[in-house]
Design a protein around this motif. Sequence first.
Motif, PDB file in Angstrom:
ATOM      1  N   UNK A 106      23.960  12.685 -35.307  1.00  0.00           N
ATOM      2  CA  UNK A 106      22.638  13.176 -35.719  1.00  0.00           C
ATOM      3  C   UNK A 106      21.493  12.352 -35.140  1.00  0.00           C
ATOM      4  N   UNK A 107      21.691  11.857 -33.903  1.00  0.00           N
ATOM      5  CA  UNK A 107      20.622  11.160 -33.198  1.00  0.00           C
ATOM      6  C   UNK A 107      20.608  11.644 -31.758  1.00  0.00           C
ATOM      7  N   UNK A 108      19.437  11.582 -31.142  1.00  0.00           N
ATOM      8  CA  UNK A 108      19.331  12.018 -29.752  1.00  0.00           C
ATOM      9  C   UNK A 108      19.952  11.007 -28.796  1.00  0.00           C
ATOM     10  N   UNK A 109      19.810   9.709 -29.115  1.00  0.00           N
ATOM     11  CA  UNK A 109      20.389   8.655 -28.276  1.00  0.00           C
ATOM     12  C   UNK A 109      21.635   8.131 -28.976  1.00  0.00           C
ATOM     13  N   UNK A 110      22.798   8.452 -28.440  1.00  0.00           N
ATOM     14  CA  UNK A 110      24.058   8.062 -29.069  1.00  0.00           C
ATOM     15  C   UNK A 110      24.632   6.800 -28.427  1.00  0.00           C
ATOM     16  N   UNK A 111      23.767   5.965 -27.850  1.00  0.00           N
ATOM     17  CA  UNK A 111      24.215   4.696 -27.290  1.00  0.00           C
ATOM     18  C   UNK A 111      25.008   3.914 -28.326  1.00  0.00           C
ATOM     19  N   UNK A 112      26.164   3.401 -27.918  1.00  0.00           N
ATOM     20  CA  UNK A 112      26.996   2.605 -28.811  1.00  0.00           C
ATOM     21  C   UNK A 112      27.965   3.407 -29.653  1.00  0.00           C
ATOM     22  N   UNK A 113      27.935   4.728 -29.572  1.00  0.00           N
ATOM     23  CA  UNK A 113      28.839   5.561 -30.362  1.00  0.00           C
ATOM     24  C   UNK A 113      30.285   5.340 -29.929  1.00  0.00           C
ATOM     25  N   UNK A 114      31.179   5.207 -30.904  1.00  0.00           N
ATOM     26  CA  UNK A 114      32.612   5.091 -30.654  1.00  0.00           C
ATOM     27  C   UNK A 114      33.308   6.293 -31.273  1.00  0.00           C
ATOM     28  N   UNK A 115      34.004   7.070 -30.442  1.00  0.00           N
ATOM     29  CA  UNK A 115      34.731   8.242 -30.921  1.00  0.00           C
ATOM     30  C   UNK A 115      36.214   7.904 -30.922  1.00  0.00           C
ATOM     31  N   UNK A 116      36.807   7.888 -32.127  1.00  0.00           N
ATOM     32  CA  UNK A 116      38.214   7.532 -32.286  1.00  0.00           C
ATOM     33  C   UNK A 116      39.041   8.805 -32.418  1.00  0.00           C
ATOM     34  N   UNK A 117      40.066   8.896 -31.580  1.00  0.00           N
ATOM     35  CA  UNK A 117      40.830  10.131 -31.437  1.00  0.00           C
ATOM     36  C   UNK A 117      42.261   9.966 -31.928  1.00  0.00           C
ATOM     37  N   UNK A 118      42.788  11.034 -32.513  1.00  0.00           N
ATOM     38  CA  UNK A 118      44.187  11.047 -32.931  1.00  0.00           C
ATOM     39  C   UNK A 118      45.065  11.362 -31.726  1.00  0.00           C
ATOM     40  N   UNK A 119      46.367  11.273 -31.914  1.00  0.00           N
ATOM     41  CA  UNK A 119      47.298  11.637 -30.856  1.00  0.00           C
ATOM     42  C   UNK A 119      47.138  13.115 -30.527  1.00  0.00           C
ATOM     43  N   UNK A 120      47.184  13.409 -29.215  1.00  0.00           N
ATOM     44  CA  UNK A 120      47.016  14.783 -28.773  1.00  0.00           C
ATOM     45  C   UNK A 120      46.275  14.840 -27.458  1.00  0.00           C
ATOM     46  N   UNK A 121      45.961  16.065 -27.017  1.00  0.00           N
ATOM     47  CA  UNK A 121      45.260  16.314 -25.759  1.00  0.00           C
ATOM     48  C   UNK A 121      43.785  16.557 -26.056  1.00  0.00           C
ATOM     49  N   UNK A 122      42.918  15.884 -25.278  1.00  0.00           N
ATOM     50  CA  UNK A 122      41.486  15.990 -25.503  1.00  0.00           C
ATOM     51  C   UNK A 122      40.738  16.165 -24.191  1.00  0.00           C
ATOM     52  N   UNK A 123      39.755  17.047 -24.197  1.00  0.00           N
ATOM     53  CA  UNK A 123      38.790  17.155 -23.113  1.00  0.00           C
ATOM     54  C   UNK A 123      37.467  16.571 -23.597  1.00  0.00           C
ATOM     55  N   UNK A 124      36.786  15.830 -22.715  1.00  0.00           N
ATOM     56  CA  UNK A 124      35.451  15.330 -23.045  1.00  0.00           C
ATOM     57  C   UNK A 124      34.468  16.485 -22.865  1.00  0.00           C
ATOM     58  N   UNK A 157      45.451   4.183 -36.188  1.00  0.00           N
ATOM     59  CA  UNK A 157      46.806   4.567 -36.570  1.00  0.00           C
ATOM     60  C   UNK A 157      47.533   5.334 -35.460  1.00  0.00           C
ATOM     61  N   UNK A 158      46.843   5.599 -34.338  1.00  0.00           N
ATOM     62  CA  UNK A 158      47.433   6.388 -33.265  1.00  0.00           C
ATOM     63  C   UNK A 158      48.055   5.506 -32.199  1.00  0.00           C
ATOM     64  N   UNK A 159      49.049   6.047 -31.515  1.00  0.00           N
ATOM     65  CA  UNK A 159      49.672   5.384 -30.378  1.00  0.00           C
ATOM     66  C   UNK A 159      48.855   5.715 -29.139  1.00  0.00           C
ATOM     67  N   UNK A 160      48.212   4.725 -28.511  1.00  0.00           N
ATOM     68  CA  UNK A 160      47.375   5.023 -27.340  1.00  0.00           C
ATOM     69  C   UNK A 160      48.140   5.718 -26.211  1.00  0.00           C
ATOM     70  N   UNK A 161      49.460   5.542 -26.174  1.00  0.00           N
ATOM     71  CA  UNK A 161      50.257   6.216 -25.154  1.00  0.00           C
ATOM     72  C   UNK A 161      50.249   7.723 -25.346  1.00  0.00           C
ATOM     73  N   UNK A 162      49.878   8.168 -26.563  1.00  0.00           N
ATOM     74  CA  UNK A 162      49.955   9.588 -26.885  1.00  0.00           C
ATOM     75  C   UNK A 162      48.580  10.193 -27.178  1.00  0.00           C
ATOM     76  N   UNK A 163      47.543   9.450 -26.870  1.00  0.00           N
ATOM     77  CA  UNK A 163      46.178   9.978 -26.970  1.00  0.00           C
ATOM     78  C   UNK A 163      45.712  10.220 -25.545  1.00  0.00           C
ATOM     79  N   UNK A 164      45.626  11.493 -25.154  1.00  0.00           N
ATOM     80  CA  UNK A 164      45.426  11.859 -23.764  1.00  0.00           C
ATOM     81  C   UNK A 164      44.028  12.436 -23.531  1.00  0.00           C
TER      82      UNK A 164
END
Length: 525
Positions: A211-229, A249-256
Amino acid sequence: MALTYNACSQGGFQSKTVGGSELAKFEVVKGPVSNPGEVLIPGTGWTGETPQPSQIGSGQASNKKPIAHWDMVPYQTVNDKINVGLLAYHFNGISHVDFSVDNGPWISVEKPVLNTATNVEEFFVTLDASKFNRDGLVEIRAIAYPNIGIPKVFQGTTRMNESSALLINVNGKGTLPHPIRYAATNGNDSNDCMTRATACLTIKRAVVSANVADISGLEVRLSEGMWDIPHVQNVSANNQYITYTSSPESDPKKVYLTGIDAKGPFDSAGAALKLMRTYNISITGPLAKAPGGDFEDYMWVDQTNVVNVIDPMCEARGTCFLTTGHAPFDGLYYTDVFMDHNSPYGGTLARNVFSERSAGGHASGLATVINYTIKTVYGSGYKFSDGTIGPDYHGDYYQGHARRDNIIIYGGKIAPGGEHMSLRGIVGMRRDVAIVNTRLNLAEVGNGGWGWSACGNAQQGAIDHLVMINTYISGAGDWCGESAAGGVVDPNFMLNILFDQAFFANGHPEQIPYPLGLPGVKVVR
């Protein structure tokens, strides 16, 4: 069958074994700065350009500036302390390197020493975030002074890359934004994305939920699975990176991360952002950008697995993705990265990168290559299980085609035990090139490819200001050995070349590039 590889860490490489076809996850050694340099004292800010110092001395290479680059990723955020390093070389040697932050006192560093934070011998000082009376971007400038030659001043915008000032975020007071959002494959976009239990379903919703125009510093934490930016309109990250990472809690090997949905009207990387970072995650598809306008952007691939899992033979077939995609980023940085069926081709900085299997250009096109190790290399003539033969190309550690000038290669090596087809070493260099502390043992890995070749003559241009220090290259090593046309060296185009404790095993009794006795070449033993 288990795969053993040498994973990278800030202190070098550590051995780790993973099972089967799983993606590798390396463990990076983190901690406080263990060997700090002299601490920079902040000033009140720069009020103009730093004057160019006059030429020092006369004689050979006295009209040359140092071959010098930052060993740093710009715009990173420092909460405590960080060593700020710079590599610098010259035909006549380096006298000292001076550093200043925000027009504070200049600190002079007289010799390079091992920076244990990066495992690189370099000129460095320490930036201490607690020394600043405010949080935010600070500007570090430097001047590299040769013993004889023209000093090189580092200032100007980050887009200038190797000659720019260095912009770093200090956060000693902890006031810079660092919102955290979660996305999960079982999430819901009606959630607030604030915790794992209330995760969103999409990255786009996670970004918008800030909810801000400048998202500098934002960290998006993802679960295991396939993701497009995704491409998200009307947001920006101008001062700090937005980071895509795995949730705890996710295995980085499985966060794609499988790619970028770049559908903006202009050159839009991800969420049309200036600063984007991947951390403790896996990239399995091209982070390609939409071709288009002049959009300033920087990509930092940090402590990330970059592995093609769709076509495991893609490098041999010449079909692997590259993180640069359709068009290059203004800055593309790889630090502490494991790659398989990929290479850091075409970036700005690659430091502590291990490539298990690769081909094509490897580190070619990079400005600064530090501690890059390759193992298995596919090339011309590779025979696949279906009986077909691989395409006709060479697997070069560094080939000067996309970039021939202003290059530093430090700590290059070939790991034992790999398979090598048409492997070559370093070829096609031109101007302001330094090759340091590198060992490319092509002959010892059973490959007859060229270990070294660069040709200076009227047809191909001059080789001017090339230094090779504490380096060993085995394999053929003639000046013009690989030149298809105009392959005769001309002494008038071989200028300011230094071999200092550089040794070759190339089939010539003299063991340095043939022919010998060129007046522009200096050999130090």
